[in-house]
Design a protein around this motif. Structure first.
Motif, PDB file in Angstrom:
ATOM      1  N   LYS A   4       0.830  -1.202   0.000  1.00  0.00           N
ATOM      2  CA  LYS A   4       0.000   0.000   0.000  1.00  0.00           C
ATOM      3  C   LYS A   4       0.866   1.254   0.000  1.00  0.00           C
ATOM      4  O   LYS A   4       0.610   2.211  -0.743  1.00  0.00           O
ATOM      5  CB  LYS A   4      -0.923  -0.005   1.215  1.00  0.00           C
ATOM      6  N   ALA A   5       1.919   1.251   0.814  1.00  0.00           N
ATOM      7  CA  ALA A   5       2.801   2.417   0.891  1.00  0.00           C
ATOM      8  C   ALA A   5       3.551   2.631  -0.424  1.00  0.00           C
ATOM      9  O   ALA A   5       3.703   3.768  -0.888  1.00  0.00           O
ATOM     10  CB  ALA A   5       3.780   2.254   2.045  1.00  0.00           C
ATOM     11  N   ALA A   6       4.034   1.545  -1.012  1.00  0.00           N
ATOM     12  CA  ALA A   6       4.768   1.667  -2.269  1.00  0.00           C
ATOM     13  C   ALA A   6       3.876   2.189  -3.390  1.00  0.00           C
ATOM     14  O   ALA A   6       4.284   3.055  -4.181  1.00  0.00           O
ATOM     15  CB  ALA A   6       5.366   0.311  -2.655  1.00  0.00           C
ATOM     16  N   LEU A   7       2.649   1.674  -3.471  1.00  0.00           N
ATOM     17  CA  LEU A   7       1.709   2.160  -4.479  1.00  0.00           C
ATOM     18  C   LEU A   7       1.389   3.632  -4.272  1.00  0.00           C
ATOM     19  O   LEU A   7       1.298   4.408  -5.235  1.00  0.00           O
ATOM     20  CB  LEU A   7       0.423   1.328  -4.430  1.00  0.00           C
ATOM     21  N   GLN A   8       1.250   4.019  -3.007  1.00  0.00           N
ATOM     22  CA  GLN A   8       0.976   5.419  -2.704  1.00  0.00           C
ATOM     23  C   GLN A   8       2.142   6.305  -3.141  1.00  0.00           C
ATOM     24  O   GLN A   8       1.950   7.388  -3.694  1.00  0.00           O
ATOM     25  CB  GLN A   8       0.721   5.584  -1.202  1.00  0.00           C
ATOM     26  N   ALA A   9       3.355   5.830  -2.881  1.00  0.00           N
ATOM     27  CA  ALA A   9       4.536   6.606  -3.269  1.00  0.00           C
ATOM     28  C   ALA A   9       4.579   6.819  -4.778  1.00  0.00           C
ATOM     29  O   ALA A   9       4.862   7.935  -5.258  1.00  0.00           O
ATOM     30  CB  ALA A   9       5.803   5.902  -2.789  1.00  0.00           C
ATOM     31  N   GLU A  10       4.325   5.761  -5.542  1.00  0.00           N
ATOM     32  CA  GLU A  10       4.347   5.915  -6.998  1.00  0.00           C
ATOM     33  C   GLU A  10       3.227   6.835  -7.471  1.00  0.00           C
ATOM     34  O   GLU A  10       3.436   7.696  -8.338  1.00  0.00           O
ATOM     35  CB  GLU A  10       4.241   4.563  -7.692  1.00  0.00           C
ATOM     36  N   LYS A  11       2.047   6.669  -6.894  1.00  0.00           N
ATOM     37  CA  LYS A  11       0.904   7.514  -7.275  1.00  0.00           C
ATOM     38  C   LYS A  11       1.191   8.985  -7.023  1.00  0.00           C
ATOM     39  O   LYS A  11       0.812   9.854  -7.819  1.00  0.00           O
ATOM     40  CB  LYS A  11      -0.333   7.073  -6.485  1.00  0.00           C
ATOM     41  N   MET A  12       1.895   9.282  -5.939  1.00  0.00           N
ATOM     42  CA  MET A  12       2.192  10.670  -5.579  1.00  0.00           C
ATOM     43  C   MET A  12       3.285  11.284  -6.445  1.00  0.00           C
ATOM     44  O   MET A  12       3.430  12.506  -6.484  1.00  0.00           O
ATOM     45  CB  MET A  12       2.606  10.748  -4.102  1.00  0.00           C
ATOM     46  N   GLY A  13       4.075  10.440  -7.123  1.00  0.00           N
ATOM     47  CA  GLY A  13       5.135  10.953  -7.971  1.00  0.00           C
ATOM     48  C   GLY A  13       6.525  10.840  -7.397  1.00  0.00           C
ATOM     49  O   GLY A  13       7.478  11.439  -7.931  1.00  0.00           O
ATOM     50  N   PHE A  14       6.676  10.063  -6.305  1.00  0.00           N
ATOM     51  CA  PHE A  14       8.023   9.811  -5.812  1.00  0.00           C
ATOM     52  C   PHE A  14       8.811   9.046  -6.872  1.00  0.00           C
ATOM     53  O   PHE A  14       8.240   8.396  -7.756  1.00  0.00           O
ATOM     54  CB  PHE A  14       7.973   9.016  -4.502  1.00  0.00           C
ATOM     55  N   ASP A  15      10.124   9.091  -6.758  1.00  0.00           N
ATOM     56  CA  ASP A  15      11.012   8.542  -7.785  1.00  0.00           C
ATOM     57  C   ASP A  15      11.425   7.103  -7.529  1.00  0.00           C
ATOM     58  O   ASP A  15      12.276   6.565  -8.246  1.00  0.00           O
ATOM     59  CB  ASP A  15      12.253   9.431  -7.883  1.00  0.00           C
ATOM     60  N   GLY A  16      10.816   6.459  -6.559  1.00  0.00           N
ATOM     61  CA  GLY A  16      11.103   5.086  -6.186  1.00  0.00           C
ATOM     62  C   GLY A  16      10.780   4.923  -4.720  1.00  0.00           C
ATOM     63  O   GLY A  16      10.175   5.805  -4.093  1.00  0.00           O
ATOM     64  N   ILE A  17      11.158   3.783  -4.156  1.00  0.00           N
ATOM     65  CA  ILE A  17      11.000   3.565  -2.713  1.00  0.00           C
ATOM     66  C   ILE A  17      12.220   2.804  -2.213  1.00  0.00           C
ATOM     67  O   ILE A  17      12.920   2.139  -2.992  1.00  0.00           O
ATOM     68  CB  ILE A  17       9.715   2.783  -2.352  1.00  0.00           C
ATOM     69  N   GLU A  18      12.479   2.942  -0.917  1.00  0.00           N
ATOM     70  CA  GLU A  18      13.484   2.097  -0.281  1.00  0.00           C
ATOM     71  C   GLU A  18      12.809   1.277   0.812  1.00  0.00           C
ATOM     72  O   GLU A  18      12.028   1.806   1.612  1.00  0.00           O
ATOM     73  CB  GLU A  18      14.615   2.929   0.329  1.00  0.00           C
ATOM     74  N   VAL A  63       3.871  -2.220  -8.778  1.00  0.00           N
ATOM     75  CA  VAL A  63       4.384  -0.919  -9.230  1.00  0.00           C
ATOM     76  C   VAL A  63       4.893  -1.054 -10.663  1.00  0.00           C
ATOM     77  O   VAL A  63       5.063  -2.164 -11.179  1.00  0.00           O
ATOM     78  CB  VAL A  63       5.508  -0.391  -8.307  1.00  0.00           C
ATOM     79  N   SER A  64       5.151   0.060 -11.292  1.00  0.00           N
ATOM     80  CA  SER A  64       5.665   0.036 -12.664  1.00  0.00           C
ATOM     81  C   SER A  64       7.012  -0.665 -12.715  1.00  0.00           C
ATOM     82  O   SER A  64       7.795  -0.616 -11.767  1.00  0.00           O
ATOM     83  CB  SER A  64       5.809   1.470 -13.187  1.00  0.00           C
ATOM     84  N   LYS A  65       7.300  -1.307 -13.833  1.00  0.00           N
ATOM     85  CA  LYS A  65       8.523  -2.093 -13.952  1.00  0.00           C
ATOM     86  C   LYS A  65       9.775  -1.241 -13.838  1.00  0.00           C
ATOM     87  O   LYS A  65      10.843  -1.748 -13.482  1.00  0.00           O
ATOM     88  CB  LYS A  65       8.534  -2.869 -15.271  1.00  0.00           C
ATOM     89  N   ASP A  66       9.662   0.057 -14.157  1.00  0.00           N
ATOM     90  CA  ASP A  66      10.829   0.936 -14.086  1.00  0.00           C
ATOM     91  C   ASP A  66      10.814   1.825 -12.832  1.00  0.00           C
ATOM     92  O   ASP A  66      11.564   2.796 -12.732  1.00  0.00           O
ATOM     93  CB  ASP A  66      10.931   1.806 -15.342  1.00  0.00           C
ATOM     94  N   PHE A  67       9.944   1.489 -11.867  1.00  0.00           N
ATOM     95  CA  PHE A  67       9.881   2.214 -10.593  1.00  0.00           C
ATOM     96  C   PHE A  67      10.896   1.574  -9.652  1.00  0.00           C
ATOM     97  O   PHE A  67      10.745   0.419  -9.257  1.00  0.00           O
ATOM     98  CB  PHE A  67       8.476   2.113 -10.021  1.00  0.00           C
ATOM     99  N   PRO A  68      11.977   2.281  -9.293  1.00  0.00           N
ATOM    100  CA  PRO A  68      13.070   1.642  -8.559  1.00  0.00           C
ATOM    101  C   PRO A  68      12.689   1.166  -7.161  1.00  0.00           C
ATOM    102  O   PRO A  68      12.059   1.893  -6.386  1.00  0.00           O
ATOM    103  CB  PRO A  68      14.127   2.756  -8.465  1.00  0.00           C
ATOM    104  N   ILE A  69      13.078  -0.068  -6.864  1.00  0.00           N
ATOM    105  CA  ILE A  69      12.989  -0.614  -5.515  1.00  0.00           C
ATOM    106  C   ILE A  69      14.409  -0.709  -4.972  1.00  0.00           C
ATOM    107  O   ILE A  69      15.229  -1.478  -5.475  1.00  0.00           O
ATOM    108  CB  ILE A  69      12.324  -1.998  -5.495  1.00  0.00           C
TER     109      ILE A  69
END
Length: 376
Positions: A159-173, A219-225
């Motif tokens: 949920k947090a990772a999806l929220q980060a991508e939706k908001m426009g963050f550049d990835g997640i750690e 998340v998108s395939k190019d969204f960095p984890i």
């Protein structure tokens, strides 16, 4: 400082679908200035100043996912859920992007470190971890996670990772270091389960890999984890999850297969060898074994012993301004790692990166314990 070092530090590097102008990353460091778990304007300005000071990528301080046991601390540590906190993070994101930087939130669950009464949606909630722990009075301190608990925590990470991508963050750690929840499953000392999440190294990796693969699937395939892990624990500086390169290979390759894009290798001193009989650092071993990009971290710009006690000791300790920066260039030129995360040196001086690039070394403000008393 040689031209080779400066070129290595300030050369561009790919990140996600874009490019960073240099290799300097702001390390995640809890600052405790988010009242009620909400980052305010002061936090947004704090991160913006580091980008204007030359940092290319911000990794935020640890942010708690939406689970009752995620936090172990007072309510001035940030969370990554709730309309109020997310609105605060949106302003942080905008400030960093307007300054030309990239930013990713660090997603965090403390696990067994939690004690009842800490912040969160249920202050009376116990810690959650691989194994049950009770106090001398028989009261439950840590709940051994059931499959349902594990599934709920994984869902909270997703949920947090999806929220980060939706908001426009550049990835997640994903924070899987220093003796917190995912690391507790990795570490045999704290994980003595007899189910599919305990026993062999492969089994102890299962929970962390499931967190990664569940995020990667949505998340998108190019969204960095980015995945941060460590050998040492806050409970034991000498602890290890890999006693040799073969075990480390199992760890990083399972995680890479699950979907990790970049490893953030947390060490107390980034330049020290990881194992006997080899000069390679832990970051260099991870890059060699996984083939993935690596962020190295550990006492960059400092020359005094690292210690969690630094955050609690009342006396000030003067640390070096730019010690070991030459070694950063050597590591990058040797392709031991791809990025370098800078921590306390950036707390002390938001312009640290620019001053290093411009060789204004004498102007760098050194880190002292008192730097933690303000957010500037």
């Amino acid at each position: 400082m040689t031209d080779s070092t400066l070129h290595a530090l300030f050369s561009p590097v790919s990140f996600g679908t874009g490019e960073l102008p240099n290799r300097i990353v702001m390390s995640p460091m809890s600052r405790e200035y988010c009242q009620g778990g909400v980052p305010g304007p002061q936090v947004a300005e704090y991160y913006r100043r580091r980008v204007e000071g030359g940092v290319s990528l911000i990794i935020t301080e640890g942010t708690f996912i939406e689970h009752e046991g995620a936090s172990a601390y007072p309510d001035n540590m940030p969370r990554f859920y709730g309309d109020d906190a997310l609105a605060g993070w949106a302003k942080v994101l905008a400030a960093v992007h307007q300054a030309g930087g990239k930013i990713i939130p660090q997603l965090w669950h403390v696990g067994a470190v939690r004690r009842p009464g800490a912040a969160g949606p249920n202050p009376s909630a116990p810690g959650y971890g691989p194994m049950e722990q009770r106090g001398k009075d028989g009261q439950l301190k840590v709940k051994a996670m059931s499959q349902q608990n594990i599934d709920e925590v994984i869902a909270a990470y997703v949920k947090a990772a999806l929220q980060a991508e939706k908001m426009g963050f550049d990835g997640i750690e994903i924070h899987a270091a220093h003796g917190y929840l995912i690391d507790q499953f990795f570490w045999a000392e704290m994980n003595q389960r007899n189910d599919q999440y305990g026993g062999s190294l492969e089994n102890r990796l299962r929970f962390g890999c499931e967190v990664v693969s569940a995020i990667r699937a949505v998340v998108s395939k190019d969204f960095p984890i980015v995945f941060r892990f460590s050998q040492w624990k806050q409970q034991d500086y000498k602890a290890t999850i890999a006693s040799n390169p073969d075990e480390l290979s199992i760890i990083v390759n399972h995680l890479a297969e699950a979907g990790v894009d970049i490893f953030h290798v947390s060490t107390r001193r980034f330049w020290q060898p990881a194992f006997t009989d080899s000069p390679l650092t832990l970051a260099a071993w991870v890059k060699k074994l996984s083939g993935k990009p690596v962020i190295a971290v550990g006492s960059v710009g400092l020359d005094t012993e690292f210690g969690w006690e630094l955050w609690s000791q009342p006396e000030e300790r003067h640390l070096s301004k730019v010690s070991n920066v030459q070694q950063l260039g050597d590591g990058l030129n040797n392709q031991d790692f791809d990025f370098i995360a800078v921590g306390r040196a950036l707390i002390a001086d938001a312009e640290w990166a620019n001053k290093v690039r411009e060789q204004r070394i004498s102007e760098i403000t050194p880190f002292e314990r008192s730097c933690l008393d303000t957010l500037v």
